[in-house]
Design a protein around this motif. Structure first.
Motif, PDB file in Angstrom:
ATOM      1  N   ALA A 195       0.822  -1.207   0.000  1.00  0.00           N
ATOM      2  CA  ALA A 195       0.000   0.000   0.000  1.00  0.00           C
ATOM      3  C   ALA A 195       0.858   1.259   0.000  1.00  0.00           C
ATOM      4  N   GLY A 196       2.096   1.105   0.419  1.00  0.00           N
ATOM      5  CA  GLY A 196       2.940   2.288   0.538  1.00  0.00           C
ATOM      6  C   GLY A 196       3.781   2.131   1.793  1.00  0.00           C
ATOM      7  N   SER A 197       4.439   3.195   2.207  1.00  0.00           N
ATOM      8  CA  SER A 197       5.289   3.079   3.390  1.00  0.00           C
ATOM      9  C   SER A 197       4.545   3.581   4.620  1.00  0.00           C
ATOM     10  N   ALA A 198       4.959   3.051   5.760  1.00  0.00           N
ATOM     11  CA  ALA A 198       4.347   3.475   7.014  1.00  0.00           C
ATOM     12  C   ALA A 198       5.459   3.687   8.021  1.00  0.00           C
ATOM     13  N   GLU A 280      13.366   4.693   2.282  1.00  0.00           N
ATOM     14  CA  GLU A 280      12.384   5.627   1.743  1.00  0.00           C
ATOM     15  C   GLU A 280      11.740   6.389   2.882  1.00  0.00           C
TER      16      GLU A 280
END
Lengths: 281, 391
Positions: A195-198, A280
């Motif tokens: 989903a993306g970075s957290a 990232e």
């Protein structure tokens, strides 16, 4: 109640014999390191240490001090064997895992020595079970060579603050990235999933932070699948200490209070992931 | 919104942040508009003379994953910051939790066109308003597997809800197979006797006018729509304790459900069944439904049917069916249509057992094309026939 029937005749000597009024004091700790089928048990005068390893990258140790046991006697300097942890846990919890107040399983453990099986005598409510578990040749264990003098960064957190975070880690991420720094973000856990970075940030002045000793900014990545099992230890613990050394090796030490208020420790050591690429942010 | 579609459209507007979703067959659309006052801070950015306010869409699951555990959210999260960063291609959701802990999620998004169903509440002849609880209690009587329900007006101002029963081609409303996408129609392998009306379970519920907060209906009107998406809105309405207003018109025209609050405006637009047969399913019929004879008046029905269609994806009914028109010409394209409907593919809407939503006309949509991408795929093209070869 102390368990008195059954144990072997006094003529035989046991390399290791121990009694525990409440087997849960042992089983709950062993569960916290149960991410592989087999474990190495090392008994010394100080107590029992159960070690589990995986992928030559991660090692977990559960320590049950001699003081926790009602009786702990060892005839040799040290006793070591390899055993199926799954079977051991099944036996320790043979009367069931639900913990009703006032009812506990009493345990007596006996080990004659090299080549002999581990004997367990378990009793609950007048019912007795005898288990004999085969032992194996112990394998060489990893030595992370992690000592306090080599620690670069160290923090101690109240487990409450991390529990949810670890339980909800984005498992679609291959790595868990840990950043520790004297400057912002101080302590950060990051994942990079589908989903993306957290990022999860804990400030140094947070109420959860019991100790904050970070000297250098370090960012290390660890395989998330290896660290995920430590969630069990985290769930049991009240405090956790997180330390890294110059190579990026990670040490997680969990302070666990058992039902009687006694303190035990579980620790996890993990190597950093070799393929380190730019984080990232 | 997740009960409707897999993608969440975020559109900041001058009047607030709009969250929208549409289902894959374009027969359901929902939008939640949060007024600026709903937020502690609302900065939609600025639109230049040539640029519009930036909007995007994200995977529903990814977005929901940020707000995973509602009870723990309530306990531990103080505030939430949402940032749209076009240049970084990220939608940032930052939760400020207790103990000073901050959770930052950087979600990937896709740019998108404006998602807007075309509907006009003013054109709806009928309107009902009821507390969500009343409708929830009514809907609970229908099995969860029930796909569609018919809402109708009856004598004495009563409102009825009844489960929609399929045509004589013979599916009981309770039996629904998975969507047979792209399966070409073929006549049933064995001729089935028309199911006896008495063997189909029909549930009919009547609500008195006074259960509603307001009733303005055209007598004898009724509409049939999908229950699934409606249930989603109903749970939200119940939880937020807001009255639900239902705006409807003739069969075939969309039904619009609205919730209104000082800082929130919710619209759920569902396509309704437009069908010669649905006329005979009028709730004023006592007892069991009559199985209608195939109508010969296709032409007239076709006109009104077609008038309702302005599809972006379109589902053309090419296949014969006992009650559905034999052949539907290409829908009239609205000004919204930019792309081609390469619809050589025959939709299996008339196949017995086809889930009802296939029969629903697509809603009227603005173009939802992502720039640079070819038109929405003709998802129903048959690439490999079903080896079962069943109906």
């Amino acid at each position: 109640m102390p368990f008195s029937a059954q144990p072997p005749a006094s003529g035989e000597s046991y390399a290791l014999s121990a009694s525990l009024d409440n087997a849960r004091h042992l089983s709950s700790l062993l569960r916290a390191v149960h991410f592989q089928d087999h474990a190495t048990c090392l008994a010394t005068a100080g107590g029992l240490r159960v070690t589990v390893e995986d992928a030559k990258c991660i090692q977990a140790n559960a320590f049950i001090q001699a003081e926790i046991f009602q009786e702990f006697s060892i005839q040799e300097e040290s006793v070591i064997f390899r055993i199926s942890l799954s079977v051991l846990l099944d036996c320790l919890t043979i009367f069931g895992t639900s913990s009703l107040p006032g009812i506990s399983t009493a345990l007596r453990m006996c080990y004659r020595g090299y080549g002999y099986p581990l004997m367990l005598f378990l009793e609950e409510g007048g019912v007795v079970t005898v288990c004999k578990i085969n032992t194996q040749e112990p394998e060489e264990l990893l030595d992370f060579d992690f000592c306090s003098t080599k620690v670069v960064n160290k923090i101690i957190l109240q487990s409450e603050g991390l529990r949810e975070a670890f339980a909800e880690l984005d498992m679609t991420s291959e790595v868990l990235q840990i950043t520790m720094s004297p400057d912002k973000p101080y302590f950060r856990l990051s994942t990079f999933g589908n989903a993306g970075s957290a990022h999860l940030d804990y400030p140094r002045d947070s109420d959860l932070m019991e100790a904050f000793h970070c000297n250098q900014t370090q960012t290390n990545r660890y395989k998330i699948s290896l660290l995920k099992p430590s969630t069990k230890a985290l769930a049991l613990s009240c405090k956790v200490s997180i330390r890294t050394d110059a190579q990026g090796f990670l040490s997680l030490q969990y302070m666990i209070r058992n039902e009687d208020g006694q303190i035990c420790f579980v620790e996890y050591y993990c190597c950093p992931d070799e393929n380190i690429t730019e984080a990232e942010l | 919104l997740s009960r409707i579609g897999d993608e969440l459209y975020l559109e900041p507007t001058g009047s607030g942040l709009s969250l929208r979703a549409v289902n894959s067959s374009r027969s359901a659309f929902a939008s939640f508009l949060f007024a600026p006052l709903f937020f502690q801070l609302y900065e939609p950015g600025s639109a230049g003379p040539d640029t519009e306010l930036f909007r995007c869409k994200v995977h529903m699951k990814s977005f929901l994953g940020v707000f995973r555990s509602l009870p723990s959210l309530e306990k531990s999260v103080g505030k939430c910051l949402i940032l749209l960063k076009p240049r970084a291609s990220r939608l940032v959701l930052q939760l400020h939790c207790k103990y000073g802990v901050t959770k930052t999620h950087n979600l990937a998004f896709q740019e998108c066109e404006r998602l807007q169903a075309v509907f006009d509440i003013q054109r709806c002849a009928s309107r009902l308003c009821a507390p969500a609880r009343v409708l929830a209690e009514a809907v609970v009587h229908f099995p969860l597997t029930l796909a569609e329900v018919t809402l109708g007006t009856g004598p004495g101002g009563k409102i009825s809800l009844r489960n929609y029963v399929e045509d004589e081609a013979g599916e009981s409303c309770r039996v629904r197979g998975p969507p047979h996408l792209g399966v070409p129609f073929s006549p049933p392998p064995t001729p089935f006797p028309p199911p006896e009306p008495s063997k189909t379970m029909v549930t009919e519920l009547w609500l008195a006018e006074d259960e509603f907060q307001s009733v303005t209906v055209a007598p004898g009107s009724h509409i049939t729509f999908c229950l699934k998406e409606f249930r989603g809105l109903l749970s939200f309405a119940e939880a937020s304790n807001l009255p639900l207003t239902i705006h409807f018109d003739e069969p075939g025209r969309p039904v619009i459900f609205t919730l209104d609050d000082t800082v929130l405006e919710v619209h759920l637009v569902l396509a309704t069944l437009s069908d010669a047969e649905s006329n005979s399913q009028s709730p004023s019929t006592n007892g069991v439904s009559h199985l209608p004879a195939p109508s010969d008046d296709f032409a007239d029905d076709l006109e009104s049917y077609m008038a309702a269609m302005e599809t972006s994806e379109g589902c053309s009914e090419g296949r014969p069916s006992p009650t559905f028109p034999l052949h539907i010409p290409r829908p009239a394209k609205s000004k919204h249509e930019e792309e081609e409907e390469e619809e050589e593919e025959e939709e299996d809407g008339a196949v017995p057992g086809t889930p009802p939503h296939k029969k629903f006309r697509s809603l009227f949509f603005g173009s939802v094309m992502t720039p640079g991408r070819p038109g929405p795929a003709t998802t129903q093209e048959v690439l490999a026939e079903d080896s079962d070869g069943e109906s």
